[in-house]
Design a protein around this motif. Structure first.
Motif, PDB file in Angstrom:
ATOM      1  N   THR A 188       0.825  -1.205   0.000  1.00  0.00           N
ATOM      2  CA  THR A 188       0.000   0.000   0.000  1.00  0.00           C
ATOM      3  C   THR A 188       0.861   1.257   0.000  1.00  0.00           C
ATOM      4  OG1 THR A 188      -0.124  -0.040   2.416  1.00  0.00           O
ATOM      5  CG2 THR A 188      -1.900  -1.131   1.201  1.00  0.00           C
ATOM      6  N   THR A 204       5.770   6.679  -1.010  1.00  0.00           N
ATOM      7  CA  THR A 204       4.743   6.847  -2.033  1.00  0.00           C
ATOM      8  C   THR A 204       3.515   6.007  -1.701  1.00  0.00           C
ATOM      9  OG1 THR A 204       6.487   7.142  -3.703  1.00  0.00           O
ATOM     10  CG2 THR A 204       4.254   6.732  -4.505  1.00  0.00           C
ATOM     11  N   ILE A 205       2.384   6.659  -1.501  1.00  0.00           N
ATOM     12  CA  ILE A 205       1.135   5.918  -1.288  1.00  0.00           C
ATOM     13  C   ILE A 205       0.768   5.229  -2.598  1.00  0.00           C
ATOM     14  CG2 ILE A 205      -1.282   6.062  -0.588  1.00  0.00           C
ATOM     15  CD1 ILE A 205      -0.592   8.646   0.888  1.00  0.00           C
ATOM     16  N   ASN A 206       0.545   3.920  -2.530  1.00  0.00           N
ATOM     17  CA  ASN A 206       0.408   3.100  -3.736  1.00  0.00           C
ATOM     18  C   ASN A 206      -1.006   2.516  -3.844  1.00  0.00           C
ATOM     19  OD1 ASN A 206       1.241   1.677  -6.062  1.00  0.00           O
ATOM     20  ND2 ASN A 206       1.755  -0.129  -4.837  1.00  0.00           N
ATOM     21  N   ARG A 207      -1.994   3.420  -3.919  1.00  0.00           N
ATOM     22  CA  ARG A 207      -3.388   2.976  -4.038  1.00  0.00           C
ATOM     23  C   ARG A 207      -4.084   3.833  -5.105  1.00  0.00           C
ATOM     24  NH1 ARG A 207      -6.962   2.815   0.631  1.00  0.00           N
ATOM     25  NH2 ARG A 207      -7.656   0.794  -0.162  1.00  0.00           N
ATOM     26  N   GLU A 208      -3.544   3.796  -6.288  1.00  0.00           N
ATOM     27  CA  GLU A 208      -4.043   4.679  -7.338  1.00  0.00           C
ATOM     28  C   GLU A 208      -5.525   4.450  -7.624  1.00  0.00           C
ATOM     29  OE1 GLU A 208      -2.585   6.348 -11.709  1.00  0.00           O
ATOM     30  OE2 GLU A 208      -1.732   4.482 -10.899  1.00  0.00           O
ATOM     31  N   ASN A 233      -5.310   7.056  -3.889  1.00  0.00           N
ATOM     32  CA  ASN A 233      -4.328   7.090  -2.803  1.00  0.00           C
ATOM     33  C   ASN A 233      -4.947   7.451  -1.454  1.00  0.00           C
ATOM     34  OD1 ASN A 233      -2.183   6.362  -4.536  1.00  0.00           O
ATOM     35  ND2 ASN A 233      -1.981   8.481  -5.217  1.00  0.00           N
ATOM     36  N   GLY A 283       2.167  10.423  -3.836  1.00  0.00           N
ATOM     37  CA  GLY A 283       1.276   9.328  -4.206  1.00  0.00           C
ATOM     38  C   GLY A 283       1.570   8.887  -5.627  1.00  0.00           C
ATOM     39  N   CYS A 324      -3.346  12.451  -2.219  1.00  0.00           N
ATOM     40  CA  CYS A 324      -4.095  11.632  -1.263  1.00  0.00           C
ATOM     41  C   CYS A 324      -5.498  12.210  -1.156  1.00  0.00           C
ATOM     42  CB  CYS A 324      -3.418  11.621   0.106  1.00  0.00           C
ATOM     43  SG  CYS A 324      -4.369  10.735   1.373  1.00  0.00           S
TER      44      CYS A 324
END
Length: 259
Positions: A5, A18-22, A26, A56, A63
């Motif tokens: 994530t 890096t927030i990895n929830r495209e 994010n 992100g 985010c």
């Protein structure tokens, strides 16, 4: 988890988080908050690192706030514990003695504004949008106010929080939320430029300086001046301070030890 994530990478002396929830723009859940907190802990323990970048994936969102999907656990807190995870994360960010820079690559909403507010500096792409839309879903940006109240003028902060309507990057810059706004294609170049202006400076001075600045935020002038008087005396005893003076007199770039 089937995928990370949050991606944590070290690029030279800079940690990228890096927030990895495209697919969720994010948005944050418990796993995201825990992973960012773990990354901050790692950064504090790594003497080689000189800065941290928070961003992100993709171009849609930095985010979008807390994940509101069914089953995501939004606004479900264990009040037997002292401090909810996001508040602990904000405290951790403010205690981080490395420069923390937000790379705002898209929408920055709700809890994303909290992430932005806890950073020391921010560079944004001109297509980014900013807002506190919590009132639209029946809540209020309570926790986030702790890091925004000293960044945004009071009347504008009320407008953002009470209307829930977004602003563009140009207005966010004028309000002091951002350091720079650039075209999307120039975002990383501007970030690299800003990092370069930090990475060649004394890591000891930056580390102790950030600590000192945090300490005087709640002090009046007399107490702040007294505290800083002691801090400059301590800083002057470090290896970096001695090297800085030598390099200045010898007209050469300093070689920092970070001690």
């Amino acid at each position: 988890m089937s995928e990370q994530t949050v991606l944590v990478q070290t690029r030279g002396p800079v940690m990228w988080i890096t927030i990895n929830r495209e697919e969720r723009r994010n948005a944050m859940n418990d796993a995201v908050i825990a992973a960012i907190a773990d990354a901050f802990t790692q950064a504090m323990a790594d003497s080689f690192l000189r800065a941290v970048v928070l961003t992100g994936v993709g171009e849609r969102a930095f985010c979008a706030g807390v994940d509101l999907a069914p089953g995501a656990g939004s606004f479900q807190y264990d009040f037997s514990q002292v401090g909810v995870p996001f508040v602990r994360l904000m405290r951790q960010a403010r205690d981080l003695t490395l420069p923390l820079i937000a790379r705002v690559n898209g929408a920055c909403m709700a809890g994303g504004m909290g992430l932005l507010g806890m950073c020391d500096m921010a560079v944004a792409a001109e297509h980014a949008r900013f807002g506190l839309p919590e009132v639209k879903v029946g809540v209020f940006p309570m926790q986030i106010m702790a890091v925004l109240q000293d960044l945004i003028p009071r009347r504008k902060l009320y407008e953002l929080a009470l209307s829930g309507e977004p602003i563009d990057a140009t207005e966010a810059l004028s309000l002091g939320l951002l350091n720079y706004v650039v075209p999307k294609a120039d975002l990383d170049a501007r970030l690299d430029w800003l990092l370069a202006r930090i990475l060649d400076k004394s890591p000891t001075a930056i580390r102790r300086g950030k600590y000192a600045m945090r300490q005087i935020e709640a002090l009046d002038f007399d107490h702040a001046a007294s505290f800083m008087e002691a801090q400059i005396g301590t800083l002057a005893l470090t290896e970096d301070a001695a090297e800085g003076r030598r390099a200045f007199n010898e007209k050469r770039p300093p070689i920092w030890t970070g001690r």
